[in-house]
Design a protein around this motif. Structure first.
Motif, mmCIF file in Angstrom:
data_model
loop_
_atom_site.group_PDB
_atom_site.id
_atom_site.type_symbol
_atom_site.label_atom_id
_atom_site.label_comp_id
_atom_site.label_asym_id
_atom_site.label_seq_id
_atom_site.Cartn_x
_atom_site.Cartn_y
_atom_site.Cartn_z
ATOM 1 N N UNK A 185 0.830 -1.212 0.000
ATOM 2 C CA UNK A 185 0.000 0.000 0.000
ATOM 3 C C UNK A 185 0.859 1.255 0.000
ATOM 4 N N UNK A 186 1.954 1.185 0.757
ATOM 5 C CA UNK A 186 2.853 2.332 0.861
ATOM 6 C C UNK A 186 3.492 2.637 -0.497
ATOM 7 N N UNK A 187 3.854 1.537 -1.206
ATOM 8 C CA UNK A 187 4.422 1.718 -2.553
ATOM 9 C C UNK A 187 3.406 2.397 -3.471
ATOM 10 N N UNK A 188 2.137 1.941 -3.331
ATOM 11 C CA UNK A 188 1.039 2.498 -4.149
ATOM 12 C C UNK A 188 0.904 4.003 -3.895
ATOM 13 N N UNK A 189 0.967 4.363 -2.590
ATOM 14 C CA UNK A 189 0.838 5.770 -2.190
ATOM 15 C C UNK A 189 2.000 6.595 -2.731
ATOM 16 N N UNK A 190 3.218 6.000 -2.659
ATOM 17 C CA UNK A 190 4.403 6.697 -3.173
ATOM 18 C C UNK A 190 4.298 6.901 -4.673
ATOM 19 N N UNK A 191 3.735 5.865 -5.361
ATOM 20 C CA UNK A 191 3.577 5.937 -6.813
ATOM 21 C C UNK A 191 2.617 7.070 -7.183
ATOM 22 N N UNK A 192 1.531 7.176 -6.386
ATOM 23 C CA UNK A 192 0.525 8.224 -6.637
ATOM 24 C C UNK A 192 1.160 9.610 -6.496
ATOM 25 N N UNK A 193 1.961 9.795 -5.425
ATOM 26 C CA UNK A 193 2.620 11.082 -5.189
ATOM 27 C C UNK A 193 3.603 11.379 -6.306
ATOM 28 N N UNK A 194 4.326 10.331 -6.738
ATOM 29 C CA UNK A 194 5.305 10.503 -7.820
ATOM 30 C C UNK A 194 4.615 10.924 -9.111
ATOM 31 N N UNK A 195 3.407 10.337 -9.355
ATOM 32 C CA UNK A 195 2.644 10.702 -10.557
ATOM 33 C C UNK A 195 2.213 12.161 -10.516
ATOM 34 N N UNK A 196 1.776 12.604 -9.317
ATOM 35 C CA UNK A 196 1.388 14.017 -9.167
ATOM 36 C C UNK A 196 2.555 14.934 -9.512
ATOM 37 N N UNK A 197 3.738 14.567 -8.984
ATOM 38 C CA UNK A 197 4.912 15.397 -9.250
ATOM 39 C C UNK A 197 5.287 15.363 -10.727
ATOM 40 N N UNK A 198 5.113 14.169 -11.367
ATOM 41 C CA UNK A 198 5.459 14.053 -12.779
ATOM 42 C C UNK A 198 4.573 14.969 -13.623
#
Lengths: 301, 131
Positions: free
Chosen positions: A276-289
């Motif tokens: 879940x934490x990886x999923x959350x990090x991925x979401x944040x990374x997408x926002x930044x991208x």
């Protein structure tokens, strides 16, 4: 921008002893609104915690004029109020102070309509990431994996990109802010007040009751959300995107604090697995991208 | 019904201003409505719309005036505006934070944002025996 805390108005617009919970972020946010706009602000408040904070007759918890309105009509009521004030030749600033449920779920069509018509008021969405007033139910601004009373195993969905949705209406001013950075929020409010047309500010407000953390940490968690990159401070001014400090230094992921520092303080993320934490990090990374892609297209990065 | 307040207070109420009779915030003083005194139920911004919220507190913030540097950070972030800055009242002539314990809810934000740790959260039980 230079910020002198001692030059801020000393007058109390938020009355001590109102009905807010200890450590309430909405009270802090309202305080900054009154510091930035003072006597000029007229609040339009749909159902939410702020309807309670106002208090019961005969005393009022805030000394700004308030129009209480139903969930779905906050932006339409503010449109009428603002037009009526302009016809009477008054330059008062109408401020919609709505929660995340009242903005992203129930009030979205009125918000979109007012943005499309270009009504002259400031819409502030106080994003505490669930329906806190009615008992912590999930809203469409709840982040992935967060516990609420309607998502016991963590929210399966992800946060709606509301500032971008409003910015897509081509309104003159859209910004994100955080209660942890009052200098940023107050300067954005002052800038919004000086612009004519529809202005939208998305205010990140960590709620100690709903997010399950110690009420003394409200400000610290708001600052950690920005420092870890989970919440990004930016503004669209006439369609041009700009990152605001401290987020402008966090484009490089290695400059950000680890996300765990922000997550570990909150009881609503206690059950999170590594996946879940990886999923959350991925979401944040997408926002930044997304943000960096727009900045690159503008030639600012 | 009992006439409430002085003649001056009754007159100001006629103009739509609410004057609370005396300084006591007890509900029975202000909930009396007399014909001619109130034309409509008007709320007035006043401290204590939810009563003395100081009774919610489990931990009490205590300011160390020696350490306080008068930076106004606690005043800026306090959700309930219960921090009162006393100008030039410190031992070194600096501004010093003081706290309105009647309404302070004891959330502890002031102690967390203080850059010099001049505010300490003390258990409210420590103060019971004194009073």
């Amino acid at each position: 921008m230079a910020f002198n805390v001692k030059a801020l108005p000393k007058k109390n617009y938020i009355m001590p002893g109102n009905a807010a919970c200890p450590g309430c972020p909405e009270n802090i946010g309202l305080k900054f609104v009154s510091m930035a706009l003072g006597e000029k602000a007229t609040l339009v408040v749909p159902a939410g915690c702020t309807s309670v904070i106002q208090g019961l007759w005969p005393r009022q918890g805030t000394s700004m004029p308030v129009l209480n309105i139903v969930f779905a009509a906050a932006a339409s009521a503010a449109s009428g109020l603002s037009r009526a004030l302009r016809i009477r030749g008054k330059d008062d600033i109408v401020v919609v102070w709505a929660g995340d449920g009242g903005t992203a779920d129930i009030g979205l069509q009125a918000l979109s309509g007012a943005a499309e018509r270009g009504e002259d008021f400031i819409y502030i969405c106080v994003d505490n990431e669930a329906y806190m007033n009615t008992g912590i139910q999930r809203s469409s601004l709840t982040p992935h994996g967060a516990w609420t009373t309607t998502t016991h195993r963590g929210n399966p969905g992800r946060k709606k990109p509301l500032p971008q949705i409003v910015a897509a209406h081509r309104v003159p001013y859209v910004a994100t802010a955080s209660i942890g950075y009052p200098w940023d929020f107050i300067s954005k409010l002052k800038k919004a007040a000086s612009i004519k047309g529809f202005k939208y500010i998305h205010l990140h407000a960590p709620c100690p009751v709903g997010w399950r953390f110690d009420p003394g940490l409200t400000v610290k968690i708001a600052q950690l959300a920005v420092e870890t990159g989970a919440w990004i401070l930016y503004e669209y001014e006439n369609g041009k995107l700009r990152l605001n400090p401290p987020s402008n230094k966090l484009v490089d992921p290695s400059k950000r604090k680890p996300l765990e520092e922000y997550i570990k303080l909150q009881g609503r993320f206690r059950h999170l697995t590594d996946k879940d934490l990886e999923e959350l990090k991925k979401e944040i990374e997408e926002n930044w991208r997304e943000i960096t892609a727009i900045l690159r297209a503008q030639g600012d990065l | 019904m009992r006439r409430l307040g002085s003649r001056k207070q009754r007159k100001s109420r006629l103009r739509g201003e609410m004057v609370l009779a005396g300084s006591s915030p007890s509900r029975k003083d202000v909930l009396v409505v007399e014909p001619g005194d109130h034309f409509y139920p008007l709320s007035v911004a006043a401290p204590g719309s939810m009563g003395r919220t100081g009774s919610w507190r489990t931990q009490r913030p205590v300011v160390n005036a020696e350490k306080c540097i008068g930076c106004y950070m606690c005043w800026l972030y306090c959700p309930d505006n219960t921090i009162i800055m006393r100008e030039k009242a410190g031992p070194r002539g600096q501004d010093v934070a003081s706290i309105d314990y009647e309404y302070c809810k004891g959330c502890g934000i002031c102690a967390n944002v203080c850059p010099v740790n001049a505010i300490e959260m003390v258990d409210e039980s420590k103060f019971i025996s004194q009073s």
